[in-house]
Design a protein around this motif. Structure first.
Motif, PDB file in Angstrom:
ATOM      1  N   LYS A  28       3.573  -3.242   0.404  1.00 12.22           N
ATOM      2  CA  LYS A  28       4.744  -2.658  -0.272  1.00 12.22           C
ATOM      3  C   LYS A  28       5.875  -3.677  -0.406  1.00 12.22           C
ATOM      4  O   LYS A  28       6.633  -3.625  -1.365  1.00 12.22           O
ATOM      5  N   THR A  29       5.978  -4.580   0.536  1.00 15.17           N
ATOM      6  CA  THR A  29       7.001  -5.624   0.453  1.00 15.17           C
ATOM      7  C   THR A  29       6.742  -6.502  -0.765  1.00 15.17           C
ATOM      8  O   THR A  29       7.665  -6.845  -1.511  1.00 15.17           O
ATOM      9  N   ILE A  30       5.490  -6.838  -0.993  1.00 14.41           N
ATOM     10  CA  ILE A  30       5.128  -7.661  -2.157  1.00 14.41           C
ATOM     11  C   ILE A  30       5.410  -6.892  -3.443  1.00 14.41           C
ATOM     12  O   ILE A  30       6.006  -7.428  -4.383  1.00 14.41           O
ATOM     13  N   LYS A  31       4.998  -5.625  -3.488  1.00 16.53           N
ATOM     14  CA  LYS A  31       5.240  -4.797  -4.681  1.00 16.53           C
ATOM     15  C   LYS A  31       6.733  -4.668  -4.954  1.00 16.53           C
ATOM     16  O   LYS A  31       7.175  -4.811  -6.101  1.00 16.53           O
ATOM     17  N   ASN A  32       7.525  -4.412  -3.909  1.00 13.16           N
ATOM     18  CA  ASN A  32       8.972  -4.250  -4.087  1.00 13.16           C
ATOM     19  C   ASN A  32       9.636  -5.553  -4.517  1.00 13.16           C
ATOM     20  O   ASN A  32      10.565  -5.543  -5.326  1.00 13.16           O
ATOM     21  N   THR A  33       9.161  -6.671  -4.003  1.00 11.41           N
ATOM     22  CA  THR A  33       9.699  -7.974  -4.405  1.00 11.41           C
ATOM     23  C   THR A  33       9.430  -8.218  -5.885  1.00 11.41           C
ATOM     24  O   THR A  33      10.306  -8.686  -6.621  1.00 11.41           O
ATOM     25  N   ILE A  57       9.024  -5.930  -8.197  1.00 16.53           N
ATOM     26  CA  ILE A  57       9.878  -5.008  -8.961  1.00 16.53           C
ATOM     27  C   ILE A  57      11.300  -5.556  -9.040  1.00 16.53           C
ATOM     28  O   ILE A  57      11.921  -5.553 -10.112  1.00 16.53           O
ATOM     29  N   LYS A  58      11.832  -6.055  -7.930  1.00 18.71           N
ATOM     30  CA  LYS A  58      13.190  -6.623  -7.924  1.00 18.71           C
ATOM     31  C   LYS A  58      13.274  -7.823  -8.852  1.00 18.71           C
ATOM     32  O   LYS A  58      14.238  -7.967  -9.614  1.00 18.71           O
ATOM     33  N   LEU A  59      12.266  -8.685  -8.799  1.00 20.35           N
ATOM     34  CA  LEU A  59      12.233  -9.865  -9.662  1.00 20.35           C
ATOM     35  C   LEU A  59      12.140  -9.463 -11.127  1.00 20.35           C
ATOM     36  O   LEU A  59      12.854  -9.988 -11.986  1.00 20.35           O
ATOM     37  N   ARG A  60      11.267  -8.505 -11.423  1.00 15.79           N
ATOM     38  CA  ARG A  60      11.114  -7.998 -12.794  1.00 15.79           C
ATOM     39  C   ARG A  60      12.443  -7.466 -13.318  1.00 15.79           C
ATOM     40  O   ARG A  60      12.847  -7.770 -14.444  1.00 15.79           O
ATOM     41  N   ILE A  96       5.737  -3.746 -16.049  1.00 14.39           N
ATOM     42  CA  ILE A  96       5.136  -4.837 -15.287  1.00 14.39           C
ATOM     43  C   ILE A  96       5.155  -4.479 -13.806  1.00 14.39           C
ATOM     44  O   ILE A  96       6.172  -4.050 -13.273  1.00 14.39           O
ATOM     45  N   SER A  97       4.000  -4.674 -13.160  1.00 13.31           N
ATOM     46  CA  SER A  97       3.873  -4.352 -11.734  1.00 13.31           C
ATOM     47  C   SER A  97       2.883  -5.327 -11.101  1.00 13.31           C
ATOM     48  O   SER A  97       2.310  -6.178 -11.782  1.00 13.31           O
ATOM     49  N   ALA A  98       2.662  -5.166  -9.817  1.00 12.86           N
ATOM     50  CA  ALA A  98       1.650  -5.982  -9.137  1.00 12.86           C
ATOM     51  C   ALA A  98       0.288  -5.737  -9.781  1.00 12.86           C
ATOM     52  O   ALA A  98      -0.524  -6.661  -9.900  1.00 12.86           O
ATOM     53  N   HIS A  99       0.040  -4.528 -10.212  1.00 16.75           N
ATOM     54  CA  HIS A  99      -1.232  -4.205 -10.855  1.00 16.75           C
ATOM     55  C   HIS A  99      -1.396  -4.976 -12.166  1.00 16.75           C
ATOM     56  O   HIS A  99      -2.511  -5.329 -12.553  1.00 16.75           O
ATOM     57  N   THR A 100      -0.286  -5.274 -12.838  1.00 16.66           N
ATOM     58  CA  THR A 100      -0.329  -6.064 -14.073  1.00 16.66           C
ATOM     59  C   THR A 100      -0.923  -7.439 -13.797  1.00 16.66           C
ATOM     60  O   THR A 100      -1.730  -7.946 -14.585  1.00 16.66           O
ATOM     61  N   LEU A 101      -0.543  -8.042 -12.677  1.00 18.40           N
ATOM     62  CA  LEU A 101      -1.072  -9.361 -12.322  1.00 18.40           C
ATOM     63  C   LEU A 101      -2.576  -9.293 -12.099  1.00 18.40           C
ATOM     64  O   LEU A 101      -3.324 -10.179 -12.515  1.00 18.40           O
ATOM     65  N   ARG A 102      -3.019  -8.231 -11.455  1.00 20.92           N
ATOM     66  CA  ARG A 102      -4.450  -8.008 -11.208  1.00 20.92           C
ATOM     67  C   ARG A 102      -5.197  -7.881 -12.538  1.00 20.92           C
ATOM     68  O   ARG A 102      -6.245  -8.478 -12.751  1.00 20.92           O
TER      69      ARG A 102
END
Length: 132
Positions: free
Chosen positions: A52-57, A59-62, A71-77
């Motif tokens: 969740k820390t990675i996902k939240n980071t 989101i904050k960057l986005r 755009i989300s962590a799933h987008t990178l996948r």
């Protein structure tokens, strides 16, 4: 919960290895590191950083960069899988890296792109040879 605690495997690119080595030199080389230490420790140094820390980071960057809200962590996948398919990686290998139990899940997940279609030859050319 589907996919929960599923082991996933991927590749470590030369570029990612370079970045990780730079990260290590900058943040960890002066510390006394042991093999059991995490490269990316969580708040509890005996545990790894939480997903969740990675996902939240991300989101904050986005949001800070005012990027598309989808755009989300799933987008990178998804991008990793799509580019692997475009580069000719066998979908079975992509399935294994994504942790899908069924190949059909991977094939639905990966959309065909114009780049991947450009390498397909017409059966007419493969049967009779090109006129060029």
């Amino acid at each position: 919960m589907p996919g929960h605690n599923t082991n996933r495997y991927t590749i470590l690119s030369d570029t990612a290895l370079f970045v990780l080595r730079e990260y290590f030199r900058k943040y960890l080389s002066s510390a006394s590191c042991r093999p059991e230490d995490w490269l990316f420790p969580g708040q509890n140094k005996k545990e790894h950083i939480h997903v969740k820390t990675i996902k939240n980071t991300l989101i904050k960057l986005r949001n800070r960069l005012q990027l598309d809200q989808n755009i989300s962590a799933h987008t990178l996948r998804h991008c990793f899988a799509t580019h692997a398919l475009e580069d000719g990686i066998d979908p079975v290998f992509i399935q294994q890296m994504l942790g899908h139990k069924h190949l059909q899940t991977t094939l639905c997940y990966l959309h065909m792109t114009s780049k991947s279609l450009m390498g397909i030859k017409s059966p007419l050319d493969t049967c009779y040879g090109s006129t060029k």
